[in-house]
Design an enzyme around this catalytic site. Structure first.
Site, mmCIF file in Angstrom:
data_model
loop_
_atom_site.group_PDB
_atom_site.id
_atom_site.type_symbol
_atom_site.label_atom_id
_atom_site.label_comp_id
_atom_site.label_asym_id
_atom_site.label_seq_id
_atom_site.Cartn_x
_atom_site.Cartn_y
_atom_site.Cartn_z
ATOM 1 N N HIS B 58 0.852 -1.184 0.000
ATOM 2 C CA HIS B 58 0.000 0.000 0.000
ATOM 3 C C HIS B 58 0.896 1.244 0.000
ATOM 4 O O HIS B 58 2.078 1.173 0.367
ATOM 5 C CB HIS B 58 -0.895 0.010 1.249
ATOM 6 N N GLU B 60 1.181 3.770 1.965
ATOM 7 C CA GLU B 60 1.816 4.103 3.248
ATOM 8 C C GLU B 60 3.019 3.203 3.530
ATOM 9 O O GLU B 60 4.046 3.648 4.048
ATOM 10 C CB GLU B 60 0.821 3.950 4.403
ATOM 11 N N CYS B 88 -5.778 1.657 6.185
ATOM 12 C CA CYS B 88 -6.409 0.418 6.651
ATOM 13 C C CYS B 88 -5.719 0.001 7.961
ATOM 14 O O CYS B 88 -4.756 0.637 8.404
ATOM 15 C CB CYS B 88 -6.278 -0.678 5.594
ATOM 16 N N CYS B 91 -1.902 -0.526 7.590
ATOM 17 C CA CYS B 91 -1.104 0.696 7.482
ATOM 18 C C CYS B 91 -1.153 1.509 8.777
ATOM 19 O O CYS B 91 -0.138 2.084 9.189
ATOM 20 C CB CYS B 91 -1.591 1.517 6.298
#
Lengths: 154, 154
Positions: B58, B60, B88, B91
């Protein structure tokens, strides 16, 4: 722990072996293995946060990244994970994103766990894949390894 | 959104720019920037899960790994994150492990968010570092980008 077949036990044994390897590198001793029903290992890892200067390099994440690379896809449907300590919220959600089918861990982690306590990632409707979870085999051995590691640090 | 100073706005602008770059690669359009109070950027990223066959990639996480590498440590105390979508659970917990000081996001994520909803990672005592959280600037722009992306996918 009846639901832990010889295959899963063998993989948890390997996870604990990897946890010992982490301790040798002065990393928090947690190890993880990703495998299929035929016993093929797709990814392995242990904590490398300090060694790699990577705050995300927990055992499970290292193993997931290796398995994704080997499979050529982030979707690891059907694969299973064995890890020596209860995954934290980061790792629990990562395993869900990867669609890992079954998660088995040795020791629970009352301090930072994210499966059975705290964030309890798999209990929310914002988690769209909920692996089967089992735990307990090698719990004492894993706990002892962690305790010994942290005692030596103090 | 009063607490969003020009610096944070500039970084959220950049995060949205990175989200657009993700869409160009056919990845879910989310972008993230890690920066300090002087405006120096330490890590940037956008979703690369499919491109890298990495379920953890992701925006991040990509940014955190880059910042860790640049700083030579997994401990990113004092650094801040701007991201175009609510993190999420994976992260959110990764940002806590990295000791990120402040987390700012554009759009909320009712479906998969892990900060304001679902796992609500920072609300549990199993989370040992709780960043300051702010959100809202560029929310509509980020939401529109995501909606357009998913509509085109169907």
């Amino acid at each position: 722990m009846d639901s832990t077949s010889p295959l899963h036990k063998q993989m948890l044994d390997r996870a604990l072996e990897l946890a010992h390897a982490a301790a040798q590198c002065d990393e928090v001793p947690v190890g993880a293995v990703i495998y299929d029903e035929d016993g093929q290992i797709w990814g392995e890892g242990y904590n490398l946060t300090i060694t790699n200067a990577d705050p995300t390099a927990h055992a499970e994440i290292v193993a997931l990244r290796e398995a994704g690379k080997k499979r050529g896809t982030p979707n690891l449907t059907g694969l299973m994970l064995a890890v020596s300590l209860e995954p934290c919220a980061m790792c629990a959600q990562a395993l869900a994103w990867a669609r890992i089918k079954e998660v088995r861990f040795a020791a629970t982690d009352p301090k930072s766990g994210g499966v059975l306590q705290g964030a309890a990632v798999y209990t929310h409707k914002t988690c769209h894949h909920k692996p089967f979870v089992d735990h307990g085999y090698l719990a004492e051995e894993s706990k002892l390894l962690l305790q010994t590691f942290f005692k030596a640090k103090r």
